[in-house]
Design a protein around this motif. Structure first.
Motif, PDB file in Angstrom:
ATOM      1  N   VAL A  31       0.841  -1.199   0.000  1.00  0.00           N
ATOM      2  CA  VAL A  31       0.000   0.000   0.000  1.00  0.00           C
ATOM      3  C   VAL A  31       0.876   1.247   0.000  1.00  0.00           C
ATOM      4  CG1 VAL A  31      -1.773   1.275   1.258  1.00  0.00           C
ATOM      5  CG2 VAL A  31      -1.839  -1.237   1.173  1.00  0.00           C
ATOM      6  N   ASN A  32       0.800   2.011  -1.061  1.00  0.00           N
ATOM      7  CA  ASN A  32       1.647   3.166  -1.355  1.00  0.00           C
ATOM      8  C   ASN A  32       3.113   2.749  -1.396  1.00  0.00           C
ATOM      9  OD1 ASN A  32       2.828   5.596  -1.888  1.00  0.00           O
ATOM     10  ND2 ASN A  32       1.818   6.728  -0.254  1.00  0.00           N
ATOM     11  N   ALA A  33       3.496   2.215  -2.530  1.00  0.00           N
ATOM     12  CA  ALA A  33       4.848   1.675  -2.703  1.00  0.00           C
ATOM     13  C   ALA A  33       5.849   2.711  -3.193  1.00  0.00           C
ATOM     14  CB  ALA A  33       4.809   0.512  -3.690  1.00  0.00           C
ATOM     15  N   ALA A  34       5.466   3.982  -3.243  1.00  0.00           N
ATOM     16  CA  ALA A  34       6.330   5.016  -3.821  1.00  0.00           C
ATOM     17  C   ALA A  34       7.372   5.510  -2.827  1.00  0.00           C
ATOM     18  CB  ALA A  34       5.494   6.179  -4.328  1.00  0.00           C
ATOM     19  N   VAL A  54       2.736  -6.616  -5.509  1.00  0.00           N
ATOM     20  CA  VAL A  54       1.766  -5.863  -6.292  1.00  0.00           C
ATOM     21  C   VAL A  54       1.813  -4.443  -5.739  1.00  0.00           C
ATOM     22  CG1 VAL A  54      -0.636  -5.618  -6.972  1.00  0.00           C
ATOM     23  CG2 VAL A  54       0.321  -7.907  -6.592  1.00  0.00           C
ATOM     24  N   LEU A  55       2.246  -3.486  -6.560  1.00  0.00           N
ATOM     25  CA  LEU A  55       2.548  -2.143  -6.090  1.00  0.00           C
ATOM     26  C   LEU A  55       1.348  -1.225  -6.291  1.00  0.00           C
ATOM     27  CD1 LEU A  55       6.093  -1.902  -7.726  1.00  0.00           C
ATOM     28  CD2 LEU A  55       5.492  -2.760  -5.453  1.00  0.00           C
ATOM     29  N   ILE A  56       0.848  -0.660  -5.195  1.00  0.00           N
ATOM     30  CA  ILE A  56      -0.337   0.195  -5.238  1.00  0.00           C
ATOM     31  C   ILE A  56       0.073   1.637  -4.953  1.00  0.00           C
ATOM     32  CG2 ILE A  56      -2.661   0.551  -4.321  1.00  0.00           C
ATOM     33  CD1 ILE A  56      -2.479  -2.335  -3.219  1.00  0.00           C
ATOM     34  N   ASP A  74       7.949  -3.688 -14.027  1.00  0.00           N
ATOM     35  CA  ASP A  74       6.927  -4.147 -14.951  1.00  0.00           C
ATOM     36  C   ASP A  74       5.643  -3.354 -14.671  1.00  0.00           C
ATOM     37  OD1 ASP A  74       5.023  -5.429 -16.446  1.00  0.00           O
ATOM     38  OD2 ASP A  74       5.343  -7.417 -15.597  1.00  0.00           O
ATOM     39  N   PRO A  75       5.119  -2.616 -15.665  1.00  0.00           N
ATOM     40  CA  PRO A  75       3.896  -1.829 -15.433  1.00  0.00           C
ATOM     41  C   PRO A  75       2.725  -2.661 -14.942  1.00  0.00           C
ATOM     42  CG  PRO A  75       4.922  -1.225 -17.520  1.00  0.00           C
ATOM     43  CD  PRO A  75       5.646  -2.439 -17.028  1.00  0.00           C
ATOM     44  N   GLN A  76       2.695  -3.943 -15.283  1.00  0.00           N
ATOM     45  CA  GLN A  76       1.592  -4.795 -14.859  1.00  0.00           C
ATOM     46  C   GLN A  76       1.649  -5.113 -13.369  1.00  0.00           C
ATOM     47  OE1 GLN A  76       1.261  -8.269 -17.342  1.00  0.00           O
ATOM     48  NE2 GLN A  76       0.758  -7.084 -19.180  1.00  0.00           N
ATOM     49  N   ALA A  77       2.776  -4.791 -12.732  1.00  0.00           N
ATOM     50  CA  ALA A  77       2.890  -5.028 -11.291  1.00  0.00           C
ATOM     51  C   ALA A  77       2.356  -3.859 -10.475  1.00  0.00           C
ATOM     52  CB  ALA A  77       4.351  -5.281 -10.917  1.00  0.00           C
ATOM     53  N   MET A  78       1.805  -2.830 -11.155  1.00  0.00           N
ATOM     54  CA  MET A  78       1.319  -1.632 -10.476  1.00  0.00           C
ATOM     55  C   MET A  78      -0.189  -1.480 -10.626  1.00  0.00           C
ATOM     56  SD  MET A  78       4.263   1.220 -11.287  1.00  0.00           S
ATOM     57  CE  MET A  78       4.640   0.688 -12.967  1.00  0.00           C
ATOM     58  N   ILE A  79      -0.825  -0.980  -9.567  1.00  0.00           N
ATOM     59  CA  ILE A  79      -2.249  -0.643  -9.581  1.00  0.00           C
ATOM     60  C   ILE A  79      -2.376   0.806  -9.132  1.00  0.00           C
ATOM     61  CG2 ILE A  79      -4.515  -1.102  -8.575  1.00  0.00           C
ATOM     62  CD1 ILE A  79      -3.728  -4.003  -8.285  1.00  0.00           C
ATOM     63  N   ASP A  84      -3.775   7.724  -0.285  1.00  0.00           N
ATOM     64  CA  ASP A  84      -3.432   6.638   0.633  1.00  0.00           C
ATOM     65  C   ASP A  84      -4.670   5.852   1.044  1.00  0.00           C
ATOM     66  OD1 ASP A  84      -0.808   7.410   0.510  1.00  0.00           O
ATOM     67  OD2 ASP A  84      -0.784   8.420   2.458  1.00  0.00           O
ATOM     68  N   VAL A  85      -5.777   6.547   1.221  1.00  0.00           N
ATOM     69  CA  VAL A  85      -7.021   5.871   1.603  1.00  0.00           C
ATOM     70  C   VAL A  85      -7.455   4.903   0.509  1.00  0.00           C
ATOM     71  CG1 VAL A  85      -9.482   6.211   2.088  1.00  0.00           C
ATOM     72  CG2 VAL A  85      -7.785   7.729   3.127  1.00  0.00           C
ATOM     73  N   GLU A  86      -7.394   5.362  -0.751  1.00  0.00           N
ATOM     74  CA  GLU A  86      -7.769   4.493  -1.862  1.00  0.00           C
ATOM     75  C   GLU A  86      -6.793   3.329  -1.997  1.00  0.00           C
ATOM     76  OE1 GLU A  86      -8.757   4.669  -6.681  1.00  0.00           O
ATOM     77  OE2 GLU A  86      -7.807   6.373  -5.680  1.00  0.00           O
ATOM     78  N   ALA A  87      -5.506   3.591  -1.797  1.00  0.00           N
ATOM     79  CA  ALA A  87      -4.512   2.528  -1.894  1.00  0.00           C
ATOM     80  C   ALA A  87      -4.758   1.449  -0.838  1.00  0.00           C
ATOM     81  CB  ALA A  87      -3.111   3.111  -1.731  1.00  0.00           C
TER      82      ALA A  87
END
Length: 339
Positions: A31-34, A54-56, A74-79, A84-87
């Motif tokens: 949750v919030n991988a940035a 899975v990076l949110i 990989d872009p497919q590993a990101m949502i 933060d609430v949505e993540a």
């Protein structure tokens, strides 16, 4: 009389990382991988076969943080999530849908993260949610489980019994068959003016009567005679736990948090934080934690998921509804912000 097994001390967090690697990696919703430190941890966990992330979060921020450490994602590993609430909500939905097997807190406040987990069906009915720091102290020959240092603020006797149960379950999951649990207070004698000594004595008796299973439990014990055999000997304490504790059940959140942070910053310890009492493993680290602490947390989550064991838990009473951190109201056991 039931014959007890001889406790075997767990070694280091590095040993747990090695044990967790090389198997089937667990899918972890982050949750919030940035954050560079988070991504550095996840890259290493993926390399070791511990976790498949899975990076949110906001994709542009995640990509920028990944570029800072030279990781081509990989872009497919990101949502995508705009807040933060949505993540946090997406992370919960992923585990509920079976698309992730564990959750990890990234770069966000603990209260935002835990609010989503506690309010969206991830609690196990009748289970108190609690936090455990698995602490690797260089000068101590075994891992220390310090609980609770982040969720339950001022637990009463029944809450402490459930928090202790959670810590025992965790130690079983990572391979310690019969851990030694020290119930900590300021002194090692029962003093009615110090409520934590009364709770400790009750918990010790509860363990002897089989109400708390799976561990050697003793208290009250002061911190020194819980972890130092010399101190226990000097004070004439005859105990199967004194000087050899695997679990430290702290009197309250403040003392647990202060102890864990002191061990980290003054004793060179590394602490991996996980949450117990939910339907999936949850890695709960401070935003200031180094990558090795986060990696150890992921290793523990992988071992928890693969073990999948549960100990018997007393059913909640009418005064202890299953929809909250029973027996206290939500306001009494709200998550503390871990910085």
């Amino acid at each position: 009389m039931t014959q007890t097994a001889t406790p075997v001390a767990l070694a280091t967090l590095d040993d747990l990382i090695q044990r967790a690697g090389g198997g089937n990696p667990i899918r972890v919703a982050v949750v919030n991988a940035a954050q560079a430190a988070v991504l550095e941890t996840l890259r290493e966990a993926a390399r070791l076969g511990i976790a498949e992330p899975v990076l949110i979060g906001r994709p542009t921020e995640i990509v920028e943080a990944a570029a800072a450490i030279g990781w081509d994602l990989d872009p497919q590993a990101m949502i995508e999530a705009d807040s933060d609430v949505e993540a946090a909500r997406i992370g919960v939905e992923l585990v509920q849908a079976g698309r992730a097997e564990a959750l990890m807190k990234g770069h966000l406040h603990t209260d935002t993260f835990m609010h989503a987990l506690l309010g969206n069906g991830l609690r196990q009915p009748g289970r108190r949610v609690s936090h455990v720091f698995l602490v690797d102290v260089p000068d101590y020959p075994r891992l220390l489980a310090v609980t609770d240092a982040a969720v339950n603020i001022v637990p009463d006797l029944d809450a402490k019994a459930q928090i202790l149960h959670n810590a025992i379950e965790l130690m079983h999951m990572i391979g310690l068959e019969r851990p030694r649990a020290a119930v900590i207070s300021a002194v090692e004698t029962v003093k009615p003016a110090i409520v934590s000594t009364l709770d400790a004595a009750c918990l010790t008796l509860m363990a002897r009567r089989g109400q708390i299973a799976g561990a050697e439990v003793d208290g009250p014990l002061a911190f020194d005679n819980a972890i130092s055999e010399r101190a226990a000997h000097e004070k004439g304490i005859d105990s199967p736990v004194a000087g050899k504790a695997d679990i430290l059940l702290m009197p309250d959140l403040v003392s647990g948090n202060v102890l864990a942070k002191n061990l980290e910053y003054h004793a060179g310890a590394t602490a991996a934080g996980v949450v117990m009492g939910l339907t999936v493993p949850v890695v709960l680290s401070s935003r200031a934690d180094p990558p090795e602490a986060r990696l150890a947390g992921l290793a523990v989550a992988a071992l928890m998921y693969r073990a999948g064991i549960r100990l018997p838990v007393p059913s909640p009473t009418e005064a202890e509804p299953t929809f909250c951190c029973s027996p206290q109201p939500e306001s009494a056991c709200r998550p503390m912000e871990v910085r």
